[in-house]
Each structure stands twice: as C-alpha cells, then as structure tokens.
Enzyme design. Structure first.
Site, PDB file in Angstrom:
ATOM      1  N   ASP A 246       2.103  -4.454   0.674  1.00  0.00           N
ATOM      2  CA  ASP A 246       0.706  -4.622   1.093  1.00  0.00           C
ATOM      3  C   ASP A 246       0.055  -5.833   0.424  1.00  0.00           C
ATOM      4  OD1 ASP A 246       0.829  -2.481   2.756  1.00  0.00           O
ATOM      5  OD2 ASP A 246      -0.296  -1.108   1.480  1.00  0.00           O
TER       6      ASP A 246
ATOM      7  N   GLU B 299       7.245  -1.880   1.498  1.00  0.00           N
ATOM      8  CA  GLU B 299       7.247  -0.679   0.663  1.00  0.00           C
ATOM      9  C   GLU B 299       7.314   0.605   1.475  1.00  0.00           C
ATOM     10  OE1 GLU B 299       2.803  -1.392   1.165  1.00  0.00           O
ATOM     11  OE2 GLU B 299       4.718  -2.255   1.679  1.00  0.00           O
TER      12      GLU B 299
ATOM     13  N   GLU C 234      -1.942  -4.229  -5.983  1.00  0.00           N
ATOM     14  CA  GLU C 234      -0.844  -3.280  -6.184  1.00  0.00           C
ATOM     15  C   GLU C 234       0.398  -3.730  -5.434  1.00  0.00           C
ATOM     16  OE1 GLU C 234      -0.082   1.518  -6.313  1.00  0.00           O
ATOM     17  OE2 GLU C 234      -1.963   0.743  -5.544  1.00  0.00           O
TER      18      GLU C 234
ATOM     19  N   HIS D 284      -9.477 -10.288   2.446  1.00  0.00           N
ATOM     20  CA  HIS D 284      -8.960  -9.848   3.742  1.00  0.00           C
ATOM     21  C   HIS D 284     -10.099  -9.764   4.755  1.00  0.00           C
ATOM     22  CE1 HIS D 284      -5.610  -8.650   1.238  1.00  0.00           C
ATOM     23  NE2 HIS D 284      -6.388  -7.827   0.577  1.00  0.00           N
TER      24      HIS D 284
ATOM     25  N   ASP E  98      -2.374  -6.760  -1.456  1.00  0.00           N
ATOM     26  CA  ASP E  98      -3.401  -6.542  -2.470  1.00  0.00           C
ATOM     27  C   ASP E  98      -2.746  -6.596  -3.847  1.00  0.00           C
ATOM     28  OD1 ASP E  98      -1.999  -4.166  -2.618  1.00  0.00           O
ATOM     29  OD2 ASP E  98      -3.600  -2.923  -1.800  1.00  0.00           O
TER      30      ASP E  98
ATOM     31  N   ARG F 287      -7.641  -1.967   3.105  1.00  0.00           N
ATOM     32  CA  ARG F 287      -8.230  -2.031   1.756  1.00  0.00           C
ATOM     33  C   ARG F 287      -8.907  -3.394   1.619  1.00  0.00           C
ATOM     34  NH1 ARG F 287      -3.269   0.598   0.967  1.00  0.00           N
ATOM     35  NH2 ARG F 287      -3.538   2.782   0.367  1.00  0.00           N
TER      36      ARG F 287
ATOM     37  N   TYR G  81      -5.447  -4.626   7.857  1.00  0.00           N
ATOM     38  CA  TYR G  81      -5.284  -4.003   6.541  1.00  0.00           C
ATOM     39  C   TYR G  81      -6.573  -3.308   6.118  1.00  0.00           C
ATOM     40  CZ  TYR G  81      -3.703  -3.345   1.769  1.00  0.00           C
ATOM     41  OH  TYR G  81      -3.323  -2.793   0.568  1.00  0.00           O
TER      42      TYR G  81
END
Length: 768
Positions: A97, A24, A101, A364, A99, A320, A318
């Site tokens: 990513d 992205e 989203e 994660h 997650d 988040r 990562y």
C-alpha cells in the site's frame, strides 16, 4: 533435441518475465494477474514479514534506539518463496500500500531479499498503486520510484515510540492495578477524551429554562408559529414557569402586527469527496459500520472485486488519505455523467476544487470510484450487501461533489406584540442541486423548514394559541465512533491509517463499554486514565500527542532525524517511569475507596478488579468477604446493585441443588447455588437443538479466549458444531436446514441460513 538445448530453452523461458511484483495481499495478486497476464511474476507477502519481537522490548535504548527486527513467526515459508522468486528475475517491484506502513513492509522485504540473493544483482523498485485499474497499474510500473528512507524511518519511529510506551507502561499497570492491562501512546489519549467527557456529564447540573411560542394566523387563513425572543429590545431569557406564564398572559391580551419580513436566497454547496475520517464518520452514521469494518470493506473495494467478464478490478482509489484532491480526468468524467443523468443545470460552470485541510499531507487523492461509469446499480450483482452499501456511499458522495449547489429561499418574519418581539422562519427549496443524489447526515431530506404564509409589513395577525414549554439544558453527549474520530482529527491525534485501530483497541479492552452506540468508560478505564494523567501528564496530553504526530510528519519530510525525536521523548519518559514505580498507588492491594459501607461489618467498601471485571469488596478482606456488583446513579455516584441471582428451575447434576443465573466477565451463566462447596457452572442454553445429524445436544452461548461470543453444542467435545451468530429454531425455507441465525448488517437484523452454500437471507428478525 539434446539435453543441453533443452536446458538453454528453459533458461530463456525463465527470464522472459519482466520482473517480480510483491504486494501484501493475495487479493491484489488476483487483480494484478488480470491486468498483467504472464508478463510479471506476482507474489504476496501477506502483510508484514518482519517486526519487533513479541515477548521483549526489542529496542536498544542505549544504542541509538536500534530496533531488533525479526521475521514474524510463521512467515519463514513466505520469505523463502519470495527469495526463490526473486532469484529468477532482474527487477523486483515492491508494491505494498502507498503509505508509511506499506513503505515499511516494502523496506523489510527488500532487506530480506538482499540477504538471500547469493551474488545475483537485483534492482529494487518501489511502485505506488493509488488505484487498481489497468491504466493506473501500467502507469505505476512505467514510473517506479526509489524506496523512501524518510517515510520508512517515520513509520519506524512511530513503531518504536508505541513499543516504548506500551512495553514499559503496561508492566507498571500490571504491578499496581491488575494483570493483563495495557497502555498505549495514542489509545490512552483517546480514552482520556472519553473519560473527560464522562466527568463533564457527571458534573453537569441541568438548568431550567422556558420558551413561549405563539400560533398566529393572517386574514387569508395561513398560520405560522413564532417564538418570543425579545422584551423591550432586550434578549428574553425565562428561568422559570412563573416568568413564562407572565409572558403567556401578556400575549393573550396583546395585538400582533408584522413588523418585518425578509426573504433571501441561500445556497448549500455539496460536501467534498470522502477522506478517511469523513468516510468512517458517515459510514458510522448511515450504515452503522464500526471504523474497523468500514476500513475492511473499503480495503476489499480497493484491492479488487470480480466484475463479471471484466474480471477483478479495483472499484475505489486508496482509502487511507487526508486529501480532497481529485485527478482532473475523474472530475471531467463526473461532470459528464451528471450532465447526462440530471441535465446541464446540475453541472456547475466550473469544476469544483476543495481546500486542503489543516495539517493534511496531501499524499493521495480523495476516496472516489475508479470509474464513475461503474454505477452502484451496474456492480450490485457482484458485491455483497456491505460492500455495495459502502461503494454506493462513496460513489454518490464523489459525483455529488461535482454538482450544482442546492438553492433555498429563506424567509424570516418578525412580529411585534406590545413590548414583545416574536420571530418565525421558514425556507423552501427552489433548486435541489446535489441533494437529488446525496444529502449529508442520515440521508433524510435537509434544509427545509415550515413554509410561511405570504405576509408583508403592517399585516395584522390573530392569536390562535400560545404555548409555554419547560426545558432543561443538556450535558454534552457521549462520544460515538463518528464523533470520536472527528475529535481525534480536529485535535491532530493519530493519522488516517490509525483511527480504526485506535477505536478497535479501546473497544476490545475493559476500559469502555458501548451502550446505544456510545462510549461509556468503565471504572477501570477512569482509574487508569487518572493514574496516567497524574504520573505521565505529557503522554496523556492532547497537544503533546498532536505535536508528536507533527514531528513524525517532519521525519517523513526529511526535516527531523528520527533518533533525536525518540531521544527527546524517552529521556523525560524514563525519569517519570522510575518515579511512578515508587509513587503510584498500589490499587491491586487496597482497591479504590468509595463512600459506601460494608453491609456485613460496616467497614468502607472499595472497588476491586478481578478476572470477571470490577466489583465492590470490603476493605477488610480477607477477614470480611462481602462483595457486590455496583452501578452509578444519574449524578455519577456509586450504588450497590441489588441484583438477586435468578432461579432457573434447573438442578445441579453434581449436588442436586438449584442452578442460578449469575453474571461474569463475559455475561450471564448458570452456577450452582451451593457455591463455594459446589463449583459447578455451565453456559446458558439457547433452547435451540444442535442441527448436526445424530446429535441430541442444544446450542449454548460460549466465549473464545479473547471474549468473543459464539454458540456451540452442549455435547462438546463429542460434537464440535458452532456458529458465530445467535441461532433461532426455525427451518430454512430455501434448503430446509434445521436452524437460522440472526445477522446484523448496516444496523438491521435479518435471518440467514448458516449452512455452507446456502445464500438465504430475509425475514426481519423483529417480525419473527
């Protein structure tokens, strides 16, 4: 060579790629190209390519909450390029990513590419890059997974929930209170926490209390300060000065004898490596970063930074995450580094493992450097100031998490003086452990208290001084970004990926203002919260919101069906919405009543909300046009602000009357004293000449459409020079540019040159 052979060779070359990787972010593209060379085609979607429509609800609530996704305006060209690239390969690796989203982005990309494949069979694979290093990228590509429908549906349910609340509550507020307001499922709960804390502060009544301390010395000259804690075996509480002076007088006539000494070892263990919430809290305390800025800088560190000949490489994992789990090889790398750097005494006998937090998804690893060997010093030359500060924080916290505990010797001394018992305590560090590298809080030395002189039971002490001190209980403190994130996490509101957005949203509205880095709700924020609590108690309920987060987690785990969760929420919500349309007060017309009277006609004053913010106005408007700014006193009561317009000495160029300094929605501006006959107004000049060659204008403070301040030339539109930061009339010592600007980073203000290509930084603004 004939044309037929050339076409065949071109076709073979076309299919030499192992596949198409879609991420992205363009930064990720550069990093991956460094690791993968020409083996893969790598493209960026530049965020989401599809979403719910902007100008309508986009959810068919009568048909199972079916979402009406559409390609985001401006992303048509991106979709076309991705389809063209996908048509040339057999495998598409979707790598946004790792997650929820990111899963939604991957899902929508796959949907759009399937529409345009024109009969060609393409295999779609989901790739999860938990860190952007060569080994991790190779391992992820070798072990792709399927797109996770449950994770996508969990994110979809969140998106639809937020859309239903935002798009149906906001118009109600426009109708009842003021045009342009907004409400959100999670942001309104965060605002409620701030407003509830403000009500506690306003209702707080300080309570007086006193303490009595005695400075006592032994025969060897060593002294200590002990506090009176008991009288005749009962806890002593002194409510006023008379009681304190009575104790003070009794101590002056008493004999002091050491009744008890206790020394014990105390160990302080290192904190766990960062998760998203603790990183945001610590970056706020130490670096004065907002949560939004912390995540922006962390995203850069994760996606890849050019490190000299090594090229672009992801410096952290990562960011988040809600897990403190760390890969075993990283733990061993950290322990080896500690042994080399500090010695074997600083390495605990066993690797440290930290307990998983309540409700943590544990998807994660914790936030850590991708390699401990990339020390902050070794990468400092390649990072900007903010990136280096955050990377240093992450690196030190992770390495310290695998170090030995700090050891203190804690000593407590109790002293008897007639019926009174006094106590003093002190500690001294015996072994620094992890604190040689990292200490929590603001970075100051922790854990030590004043060292007590060597004493033993029965030793007499002499009184040097006795001090009675008055105190008052304090109200609970207003939230900072750090403490609000901690509260959201503890109460289960939001998830690691949402904290920065929640805080950014409430800061960008007129619902709160920041003073000394703390949240203060505005009258509008208090009003909106009260109205929503009254008419939508479930949505504004902290536990209800936490339970909804749990339900979203259960959708991701395959334990709940997303439509049923939405239906459970929406049925009572729609009923309350219909009722609120009938029963909610029409603030727009009547205003919010106050106890104040109009200075012109004696009618009650009300709080109204206009384009320039909140103000006091007469309830008899339009018959009476009295208005005034207002403020709150120490008890939270509303008082008229006695601010007289400030004269400037400048003359209105339209009518010749004096210009006055007035305040509007975005701060101060110049306005003609002849208003409303003359409506001339203009920004206040900074007095700094425009640096553009040949321009005779000055730089004035202006505001963007969204209220963000900047400084532009007074000759606009003839001159379009503008800078974001406050200008200073001082020549750059590096390039001789006519002005410098003040830039704030990490809580410090420095001078910087705004000229493109000049990297001058220095001279603390305070010194100027």
């Amino acid at each position: 060579m004939g044309p037929e052979n050339g076409a065949k060779r071109g076709k073979r070359r076309l299919f030499m790629k192992k596949g198409l990787i879609i991420v992205e972010s363009p930064t990720k593209v550069r990093t991956l190209k460094r690791f993968l060379g020409r083996d893969y085609e790598i493209k960026a979607s530049v965020g989401h390519i599809k979403d719910l429509p902007k100008k309508r609800l986009g959810v068919d609530v009568e048909n199972g909450f079916a979402p009406e996704y559409e390609v985001i305006r401006g992303k048509g060209k991106v979709v076309k390029e991705l389809r063209a690239a996908a048509s040339k390969v057999d495998h598409v690796f979707l790598a946004p990513d790792p997650d929820r989203e990111g899963e939604a982005i991957a899902w929508h990309i796959a949907e759009e590419l399937k529409k345009g494949k024109r009969g060609k069979a393409v295999s779609f694979h989901r790739v999860l890059f938990h860190e952007l290093t060569k080994g991790a990228v190779a391992q992820a590509l070798a072990n792709p997974v399927e797109l996770d429908r449950n994770k996508f549906e969990s994110q979809q349910a969140r998106r639809i929930l937020d859309r239903l609340v935002g798009y149906e509550l906001s118009p109600l507020l426009w109708e009842k209170v003021k045009q342009g307001l907004s409400a959100g499922r999670v942001q309104s709960v965060a605002l409620r926490l701030i407003c509830d804390r403000e009500k506690e502060i306003r209702a707080f009544v300080p309570r007086e209390y006193w303490t009595v301390d005695a400075v006592l010395c032994g025969g060897d000259g060593g002294c200590l300060t002990a506090r009176v804690i008991e009288r005749e075996g009962e806890k002593l509480e002194l409510a006023n000065g008379a009681e304190a002076r009575e104790v003070e007088a009794a101590l002056k006539a008493a004999d002091f004898l050491v009744s008890k000494t206790v020394s014990k070892e105390q160990r302080r263990h290192p904190p766990p490596p960062f998760i998203t919430s603790t990183l945001q809290q610590e970056a706020s305390r130490r670096l004065r970063f907002s949560a939004k800025k912390t995540m922006m800088v962390a995203q850069r560190l994760y996606e890849g930074v050019e490190i000299g000949s090594e090229g672009p490489v992801g410096l952290i994992t990562y960011m988040r995450t809600d897990s403190t789990r760390v890969a075993a090889e990283s733990v061993e790398e950290a322990r080896a580094h500690v042994a080399r750097q500090f010695g074997p005494d600083f390495v605990p006998s066993k690797p440290r493992h930290y307990r998983k937090g309540k409700g943590a998804q544990d998807a994660h690893e914790a936030i850590r450097p991708t390699s401990v060997e990339r020390t902050p010093e070794s990468v400092a030359a390649y990072l900007d100031k903010d990136s280096l500060a955050l990377y240093t924080l992450i690196w030190k916290r992770f390495v310290a998490s695998q170090m030995a505990s700090a050891v203190y010797e804690l000593t407590t001394v109790e002293v008897q003086a007639g019926p009174y018992l006094l106590r003093a305590s002190g500690s001294v560090m015996r072994f620094p452990g992890f604190t040689v590298l990292y200490s929590e809080g603001d970075g100051t030395k922790e854990g030590e208290e004043p060292l007590l002189p060597p004493l033993k039971q029965g030793d007499p002490l002499s009184l040097e001084e006795v001090k009675a001190v008055q105190h008052f209980t304090q109200p609970p403190p207003r939230y900072t970004e750090a403490s609000l994130i901690k509260a959201l996490e503890e109460k289960g509101i939001g998830r690691p990926s949402t904290y920065a957005t929640i805080l950014s949203t409430i800061r960008n509205k007129d619902y709160v203002r920041m003073e000394k880095r703390r949240f203060h709700p505005t009258e509008l924020g208090m009003l909106i919260t009260d109205l929503l609590v009254q008419h939508f108690p479930e949505i504004l309920d902290v536990q209800f919101t936490a339970n909804m987060e749990q339900k979203l987690d259960e959708i991701e785990g395959g334990k709940r069906e997303w439509r049923s969760v939405l239906s459970e929420f929406y049925t009572p919500f729609r009923e309350r919405l219909s009722k609120a349309r009938q029963e909610m007060r029409l603030i727009k017309a009547s205003g919010v009543p106050t106890d104040l009277e109009c200075e012109k006609c004696g009618a009650p004053l009300v709080i109204r909300y206009g384009r320039s913010g909140e103000f006091l106005g007469c309830s008899r408007y339009p018959e009476c046009d009295f208005t005034s700014d207002f403020e709150r006193d120490a008890q939270g009561g509303i008082v008229v602000a006695r601010r007289q317009p400030e004269e400037t000495g400048e003359i209105c160029e339209k009518c010749g009357r004096p210009m006055l300094v007035k305040r509007g929605r975005y701060g101060e501006f110049l306005a003609c004293s002849g208003y409303p006959e003359c409506k001339n107004a203009r920004p206040i000049s900074t007095g700094v000449a425009c640096p553009k060659e040949g321009c005779d204008g000055t730089l004035v403070k202006r505001f963007t459409r969204r209220g963000k301040p900047f400084y532009g030339c007074s000759n606009y539109p003839r001159c379009d020079y503008a800078v974001w930061d406050e200008p200073v009339a001082k020549e750059c010592p590096s390039c001789a540019f006519p002005i410098l600007v003040k830039r704030v980073s990490g809580g410090k203000t420095q001078m910087a040159c705004p000229k493109k290509g000049c990297r001058f930084r220095g001279m603390e603004a305070a010194e100027e």
